[in-house]
Write an enzyme that holds these catalytic residues in place. Structure first.
Site, PDB file in Angstrom:
ATOM      1  N   GLU A   1       0.811  -1.218   0.000  1.00 10.37           N
ATOM      2  CA  GLU A   1       0.000   0.000   0.000  1.00 10.37           C
ATOM      3  C   GLU A   1       0.844   1.268   0.000  1.00 10.37           C
ATOM      4  O   GLU A   1       0.488   2.277  -0.612  1.00 10.37           O
ATOM      5  CB  GLU A   1      -0.942   0.002   1.215  1.00 10.37           C
ATOM      6  CG  GLU A   1      -1.985  -1.114   1.197  1.00 10.37           C
ATOM      7  CD  GLU A   1      -1.451  -2.480   1.636  1.00 10.37           C
ATOM      8  OE1 GLU A   1      -0.283  -2.555   2.072  1.00 10.37           O
ATOM      9  OE2 GLU A   1      -2.198  -3.473   1.533  1.00 10.37           O
TER      10      GLU A   1
ATOM     11  N   ASP B   1     -14.905 -10.936   9.359  1.00 11.21           N
ATOM     12  CA  ASP B   1     -13.443 -10.933   9.267  1.00 11.21           C
ATOM     13  C   ASP B   1     -12.770 -10.390  10.531  1.00 11.21           C
ATOM     14  O   ASP B   1     -11.590 -10.631  10.775  1.00 11.21           O
ATOM     15  CB  ASP B   1     -12.977 -10.140   8.054  1.00 11.21           C
ATOM     16  CG  ASP B   1     -12.980 -10.983   6.781  1.00 11.21           C
ATOM     17  OD1 ASP B   1     -13.106 -12.223   6.906  1.00 11.21           O
ATOM     18  OD2 ASP B   1     -12.862 -10.415   5.686  1.00 11.21           O
TER      19      ASP B   1
END
Lengths: 274, 310
Positions: free
Chosen positions: B52, B111
């Site tokens: 990222e 998640d």
């Protein structure tokens, strides 16, 4: 060649004067980069000081932003900046910020100072050139200690995989970082093998030998299908005897007496160049 | 439709009219829905891999060269992992990068906390010059994505994973950054939400109406610059404000609104959000309920603030 050496010498003198006047700054890493920055701005790169926003200009990013006095000096020498600004480095209201700030100096291609950022930004420029079918090239100078940043390797991996061949990474390998010798902080070796493993063409040179610098930049230009990393072995504080390999001068300004001594050494060197 | 789906569709629409629009993703394009753009414009989609920081740096360089890059990943990864790059390669040089994240908040569900972004509003609002948005539905997402492309300067947008109800049935409803939408008018209290909490605010207003309390509801889709006029008007007209956000109570919507209210027209306020904790796995609905973000919690906050108003 001799003219480039003279230019590098003048840039070194301005670096010392500028940082001395400012009373703070990073002389060691500015002086180690002086010959390479000179070769780029006064021989290799396509650029025009009258048009800092020329779309087809080659880009140079000083990712090791703390060495910005060497770039300001080159900008003054090239005509991007007035030499009158020399005494204003790091002073309130001056465009010559302590680290590169493109809000105040448009010839800077990136605002840097947080290590690790420059190569990724350079890849953005390089990719834009590819998308727009422009043939400009991008040069990113990093510090050796900067190679400890994870982002550098994200960028290296991506560039190698994408075969971005209009970018050149230059590591100013002066072997010292703020706290100590690089090898005693977090050794980079084998550095060439690391860059090669990330699918970069690698060239190792003496970063103070102008003919080697020019030859490496030429070889980089001729290398297709791979980005090039030039690992330039340099000396921190190069050109000033008491700063050379002296880690104290990573981030400390010379006193007025030391400025005088440094300038007289550099003037002697200039005289020897003929 | 989820706001992330609306984002993916809006990108394609944008790609068709603006050749300068590029999209960067970090190996999550199936989830962020940028794969729709990648399919139609493979040459303008830049896969960065799970990196990222490098992705945001590349976007900065592309913007400096005149492109309009949209960078996307999950909110938690983009904002937290690449914050330095958002600062150095976007905010500080004022480069024209659009940061659109998906999977904002705890409503991503199962998640769990490592993927749940509860800090992104605060982080984005702390970047000078950023416009920070969090649209509530597909209509507003589309409109704000198109607006982001026109705007010169950095924009942050959070979108979400779960399907959300349509708030704006008119697909051509106009949206401007910094202009809140008044969805319901009332004189007793103002409920201000953004993102998924807008629908909960509307439900809460309905419930309050049953007990004779008339609530104004604002969709503060732009957290920064916050609509100061709308906040001041809400304070003056209703005398009490409840802010509701799917985010930590530190540094998000509540902070932005409270500052405007404090400066322009101080009134009692209550804040509904996540209180100094990470959440856990569960279904989106279970999580929103457990962490206090659903209509009944908003109703209770409204009742508290009304008691303080007297």
């Amino acid at each position: 060649m001799i003219e480039l050496k003279r230019t590098a010498n003048r840039i070194r003198q301005d670096v010392v004067r500028m940082i001395g006047e400012a009373g703070s700054g990073h002389p060691g890493g500015s002086l180690s980069a002086a010959d390479i920055v000179t070769a780029l701005y006064f021989n290799e790169m396509r650029h025009d000081p009258a048009r800092p926003d020329w779309p087809d200009r080659d880009r140079f990013i000083l990712s090791k932003g703390h060495a910005v006095p060497v770039l300001y000096s080159a900008f003054m020498e090239a005509g991007y900046l007035s030499r009158d600004l020399l005494p204003t480095l790091r002073k309130l209201g001056s465009p010559l910020q302590g680290h590169p700030d493109r809000r105040t100096v448009p010839a800077l291609e990136a605002s840097t100072g947080s290590l690790g950022n420059g190569l990724s930004i350079g890849l953005g420029y390089a990719l834009a050139a590819r998308l727009d079918n422009r043939d400009y090239r991008v040069y990113v100078m990093m510090g050796d200690g900067e190679n400890q940043e994870g982002q550098v390797w994200e960028a290296a991996m991506w560039a190698g995989y994408q075969k971005i061949d209009n970018i050149v990474a230059i590591v100013d390998y002066n072997k010292q970082q703020l706290d100590n010798w690089v090898a005693k902080i977090l050794d980079l070796e084998p550095l060439q093998a690391k860059w090669a493993a990330f699918n970069w063409h690698t060239i190792v040179i003496d970063g103070h030998d102008m003919s080697q610098i020019l030859a490496a930049l030429r070889q980089a230009r001729e290398t297709k299908g791979k980005p090039t990393c030039i690992i330039a072995n340099t000396v921190k504080g190069k050109g000033v005897s008491f700063m050379e390999n002296n880690v104290e001068f990573h981030g400390i300004a010379p006193t007025p007496e030391q400025v005088k001594q440094a300038i007289s050494e550099l003037e002697r060197e200039a005289a020897n160049l003929g | 439709m989820a706001t992330r789906d609306a984002y993916g569709k809006a990108l394609v629409e944008l790609g068709r009219v603006n050749p300068n629009v590029l999209v960067l993703d970090a190996d999550l394009s199936k989830s962020t829905k940028t794969n729709l753009f990648a399919k139609e414009f493979p040459g303008r989609f830049i896969e960065c891999g799970i990196a990222e920081a490098n992705m945001v740096g590349i976007a900065g360089g592309l913007a400096a060269a005149g492109k309009i890059p949209f960078v996307s990943s999950f909110a938690c990864f983009l904002m937290n992992k690449a914050f330095d790059q958002l600062r150095i390669a976007v905010a500080y040089p004022k480069w024209n990068v659009k940061v659109v994240t998906t999977h904002g908040g705890i409503s991503i569900g199962e998640d769990g906390p490592s993927q749940q972004s509860v800090e992104d509003y605060a982080l984005a609002c702390a970047l000078p010059g950023f416009v920070v948005t969090s649209p509530a539905d597909e209509t507003s997402t589309r409109a704000l994505v198109l607006r982001a492309a026109e705007h010169v300067g950095p924009v942050y947008m959070r979108t979400g994973r779960p399907r959300v109800p349509i708030i704006y049935p008119d697909k051509n409803e106009l949206f401007e950054f910094g202009r809140a939408k008044r969805l319901l008018d009332g004189g007793d209290v103002t409920l201000i939400g953004c993102g998924v909490t807008v629908a909960e605010c509307l439900k809460a207003a309905e419930a309050l109406a049953q007990s004779g309390i008339r609530a104004r509801v604002l969709d503060m889709h732009t957290l920064k610059p916050v609509d100061r006029e709308a906040v001041a008007a809400a304070a003056r007209d209703t005398g009490a404000i409840v802010c509701v956000e799917e985010h930590l109570l530190d540094g998000g919507l509540g902070s932005q609104v409270a500052r405007a209210a404090a400066e322009l027209a101080p009134v009692p306020m209550e804040f509904v959000g996540i209180i100094d904790t990470y959440a856990e796995s569960g279904t989106p609905d279970e999580l929103l309920e457990k962490y206090g973000l659903t209509a009944p919690h908003i109703v209770r906050a409204a009742e508290r603030v009304l008691r303080r108003k007297k």
